[in-house]
Design a protein around this motif. Structure first.
Motif, PDB file in Angstrom:
ATOM      1  N   GLU A 114       9.350 -10.036   6.857  1.00 49.93           N
ATOM      2  CA  GLU A 114       9.066 -10.251   5.439  1.00 49.93           C
ATOM      3  C   GLU A 114       8.222 -11.505   5.300  1.00 49.93           C
ATOM      4  OE1 GLU A 114      13.274 -12.316   4.189  1.00 49.93           O
ATOM      5  OE2 GLU A 114      13.107 -10.155   3.985  1.00 49.93           O
ATOM      6  N   GLY A 115       7.584 -11.642   4.180  1.00 52.41           N
ATOM      7  CA  GLY A 115       6.733 -12.804   3.944  1.00 52.41           C
ATOM      8  C   GLY A 115       5.551 -12.841   4.897  1.00 52.41           C
ATOM      9  N   ASP A 165       5.503 -13.075   8.028  1.00 49.47           N
ATOM     10  CA  ASP A 165       5.706 -12.311   9.255  1.00 49.47           C
ATOM     11  C   ASP A 165       5.183 -10.881   9.149  1.00 49.47           C
ATOM     12  OD1 ASP A 165       6.834 -14.375  10.702  1.00 49.47           O
ATOM     13  OD2 ASP A 165       8.871 -13.884  10.070  1.00 49.47           O
ATOM     14  N   CYS A 166       5.038 -10.364   7.935  1.00 44.30           N
ATOM     15  CA  CYS A 166       4.546  -8.994   7.762  1.00 44.30           C
ATOM     16  C   CYS A 166       3.124  -8.836   8.299  1.00 44.30           C
ATOM     17  CB  CYS A 166       4.565  -8.594   6.287  1.00 44.30           C
ATOM     18  SG  CYS A 166       6.224  -8.337   5.639  1.00 44.30           S
ATOM     19  N   ASP A 167       2.367  -9.929   8.318  1.00 45.25           N
ATOM     20  CA  ASP A 167       0.967  -9.864   8.708  1.00 45.25           C
ATOM     21  C   ASP A 167       0.731  -9.744  10.203  1.00 45.25           C
ATOM     22  OD1 ASP A 167       0.284 -10.041   6.058  1.00 45.25           O
ATOM     23  OD2 ASP A 167       0.040 -12.208   6.120  1.00 45.25           O
ATOM     24  N   GLY A 168       1.714  -9.952  11.001  1.00 47.83           N
ATOM     25  CA  GLY A 168       1.532  -9.809  12.436  1.00 47.83           C
ATOM     26  C   GLY A 168       2.745 -10.240  13.219  1.00 47.83           C
ATOM     27  N   VAL A 169       3.264  -9.324  14.035  1.00 46.13           N
ATOM     28  CA  VAL A 169       4.410  -9.608  14.888  1.00 46.13           C
ATOM     29  C   VAL A 169       4.206  -8.910  16.224  1.00 46.13           C
ATOM     30  CG1 VAL A 169       6.072  -9.891  12.987  1.00 46.13           C
ATOM     31  CG2 VAL A 169       5.730  -7.641  13.984  1.00 46.13           C
ATOM     32  N   LEU A 170       4.974  -9.322  17.199  1.00 46.37           N
ATOM     33  CA  LEU A 170       5.010  -8.641  18.485  1.00 46.37           C
ATOM     34  C   LEU A 170       6.171  -7.659  18.419  1.00 46.37           C
ATOM     35  CD1 LEU A 170       3.783  -8.625  21.341  1.00 46.37           C
ATOM     36  CD2 LEU A 170       5.513 -10.314  21.988  1.00 46.37           C
ATOM     37  N   VAL A 171       5.949  -6.426  18.850  1.00 48.65           N
ATOM     38  CA  VAL A 171       7.013  -5.419  18.774  1.00 48.65           C
ATOM     39  C   VAL A 171       7.267  -4.778  20.134  1.00 48.65           C
ATOM     40  CG1 VAL A 171       6.590  -4.863  16.345  1.00 48.65           C
ATOM     41  CG2 VAL A 171       5.439  -3.540  18.125  1.00 48.65           C
ATOM     42  N   VAL A 172       8.463  -4.221  20.284  1.00 51.73           N
ATOM     43  CA  VAL A 172       8.819  -3.396  21.431  1.00 51.73           C
ATOM     44  C   VAL A 172       8.800  -1.965  20.919  1.00 51.73           C
ATOM     45  CG1 VAL A 172      10.604  -2.815  23.115  1.00 51.73           C
ATOM     46  CG2 VAL A 172      10.284  -5.199  22.410  1.00 51.73           C
ATOM     47  N   VAL A 173       7.968  -1.130  21.547  1.00 56.58           N
ATOM     48  CA  VAL A 173       7.820   0.244  21.070  1.00 56.58           C
ATOM     49  C   VAL A 173       8.007   1.233  22.214  1.00 56.58           C
ATOM     50  CG1 VAL A 173       5.306   0.191  21.337  1.00 56.58           C
ATOM     51  CG2 VAL A 173       6.320   1.835  19.779  1.00 56.58           C
ATOM     52  N   SER A 174       8.677   2.335  21.913  1.00 56.41           N
ATOM     53  CA  SER A 174       8.844   3.440  22.851  1.00 56.41           C
ATOM     54  C   SER A 174       8.502   4.725  22.116  1.00 56.41           C
ATOM     55  CB  SER A 174      10.285   3.509  23.375  1.00 56.41           C
ATOM     56  OG  SER A 174      10.603   2.351  24.117  1.00 56.41           O
ATOM     57  N   LEU A 199       5.010  -3.657  24.810  1.00 60.56           N
ATOM     58  CA  LEU A 199       4.774  -4.737  23.848  1.00 60.56           C
ATOM     59  C   LEU A 199       3.445  -4.483  23.158  1.00 60.56           C
ATOM     60  CD1 LEU A 199       5.814  -7.826  25.983  1.00 60.56           C
ATOM     61  CD2 LEU A 199       7.187  -6.557  24.332  1.00 60.56           C
ATOM     62  N   GLU A 200       3.470  -4.507  21.828  1.00 55.64           N
ATOM     63  CA  GLU A 200       2.268  -4.265  21.029  1.00 55.64           C
ATOM     64  C   GLU A 200       2.252  -5.218  19.844  1.00 55.64           C
ATOM     65  OE1 GLU A 200      -0.243  -2.164  21.603  1.00 55.64           O
ATOM     66  OE2 GLU A 200       0.658  -1.221  23.360  1.00 55.64           O
ATOM     67  N   LEU A 201       1.060  -5.477  19.335  1.00 54.89           N
ATOM     68  CA  LEU A 201       0.920  -6.237  18.094  1.00 54.89           C
ATOM     69  C   LEU A 201       1.021  -5.265  16.935  1.00 54.89           C
ATOM     70  CD1 LEU A 201      -1.984  -8.653  19.012  1.00 54.89           C
ATOM     71  CD2 LEU A 201       0.444  -9.202  18.792  1.00 54.89           C
ATOM     72  N   ALA A 202       1.730  -5.662  15.896  1.00 57.16           N
ATOM     73  CA  ALA A 202       1.930  -4.755  14.767  1.00 57.16           C
ATOM     74  C   ALA A 202       2.036  -5.522  13.460  1.00 57.16           C
ATOM     75  CB  ALA A 202       3.199  -3.923  14.980  1.00 57.16           C
ATOM     76  N   GLU A 203       1.935  -4.766  12.388  1.00 55.49           N
ATOM     77  CA  GLU A 203       2.140  -5.295  11.037  1.00 55.49           C
ATOM     78  C   GLU A 203       3.180  -4.410  10.371  1.00 55.49           C
ATOM     79  OE1 GLU A 203      -1.613  -5.443   9.013  1.00 55.49           O
ATOM     80  OE2 GLU A 203      -2.585  -6.384  10.742  1.00 55.49           O
ATOM     81  N   TYR A 204       3.900  -4.996   9.437  1.00 57.80           N
ATOM     82  CA  TYR A 204       4.915  -4.230   8.713  1.00 57.80           C
ATOM     83  C   TYR A 204       4.673  -4.373   7.221  1.00 57.80           C
ATOM     84  CZ  TYR A 204       9.282  -2.512   6.877  1.00 57.80           C
ATOM     85  OH  TYR A 204      10.214  -1.811   6.177  1.00 57.80           O
ATOM     86  N   THR A 205       4.678  -3.250   6.524  1.00 58.87           N
ATOM     87  CA  THR A 205       4.538  -3.254   5.069  1.00 58.87           C
ATOM     88  C   THR A 205       5.763  -2.579   4.469  1.00 58.87           C
ATOM     89  OG1 THR A 205       2.146  -3.060   5.280  1.00 58.87           O
ATOM     90  CG2 THR A 205       3.092  -2.559   3.128  1.00 58.87           C
ATOM     91  N   PRO A 206       6.560  -3.316   3.681  1.00 59.75           N
ATOM     92  CA  PRO A 206       7.720  -2.694   3.045  1.00 59.75           C
ATOM     93  C   PRO A 206       7.287  -1.470   2.230  1.00 59.75           C
ATOM     94  CG  PRO A 206       7.795  -5.076   2.776  1.00 59.75           C
ATOM     95  CD  PRO A 206       6.449  -4.740   3.345  1.00 59.75           C
ATOM     96  N   GLY A 207       8.006  -0.393   2.384  1.00 59.52           N
ATOM     97  CA  GLY A 207       7.694   0.839   1.659  1.00 59.52           C
ATOM     98  C   GLY A 207       6.731   1.751   2.408  1.00 59.52           C
ATOM     99  N   GLU A 208       5.937   1.169   3.326  1.00 62.22           N
ATOM    100  CA  GLU A 208       4.998   1.980   4.101  1.00 62.22           C
ATOM    101  C   GLU A 208       5.367   2.056   5.570  1.00 62.22           C
ATOM    102  OE1 GLU A 208       0.864   1.105   3.427  1.00 62.22           O
ATOM    103  OE2 GLU A 208       1.279   0.505   1.355  1.00 62.22           O
TER     104      GLU A 208
END
Length: 121
Positions: free
Chosen positions: A61-62, A64-73, A85-94
């Motif tokens: 949130e805030g 951090d939504c603009d860019g985080v490191l994520v673990v994805v499978s 490990l990938e770079l990602a963004e998170y948008t609430p609702g999307e």
């Protein structure tokens, strides 16, 4: 790359107490002096440790939504990801948006971590 070092006050007290116990005659005086020294030292300016956050516990949130490191499978096109490990963004609702795979609509993200601040200068 040189790492900053710091000693936690409680760990220092424990080590001093253990060392002082070896010399039982001077234990009280040694402990009192050491405790005075430890408590007079300035606290280190240490950035809070960055830790992995489970998506079950919290989502970015805030800022951090603009860019985080994520673990994805999961599987996307002809590629299978297993705790990648990938770079990602998170948008609430999307939801999630992987920078390298923007067309992947349902990436299996399990954890995320805020990115560090950019270096100054």
């Amino acid at each position: 790359m040189k790492k900053a070092e710091y000693i936690e006050r409680k760990a220092a007290e424990k080590a001093i107490s253990k060392a002082a116990a070896l010399d039982s005659d001077r234990h009280t005086r040694t402990w009192a002096k050491a405790e005075c020294i430890v408590h007079s030292l300035p606290a280190a300016d240490v950035e809070a440790a960055r830790r992995w956050v489970s998506v079950k516990d919290a989502l970015p949130e805030g800022k951090d939504c603009d860019g985080v490191l994520v673990v994805v499978s999961g599987k996307h096109k002809n590629t299978t990801f297993v705790q990648a490990l990938e770079l990602a963004e998170y948008t609430p609702g999307e939801g999630w948006y992987l920078d390298a795979y923007p067309e992947w609509k349902t990436p299996g993200i399990t954890h995320w971590m805020p990115l560090p601040e950019l270096p100054v200068g």
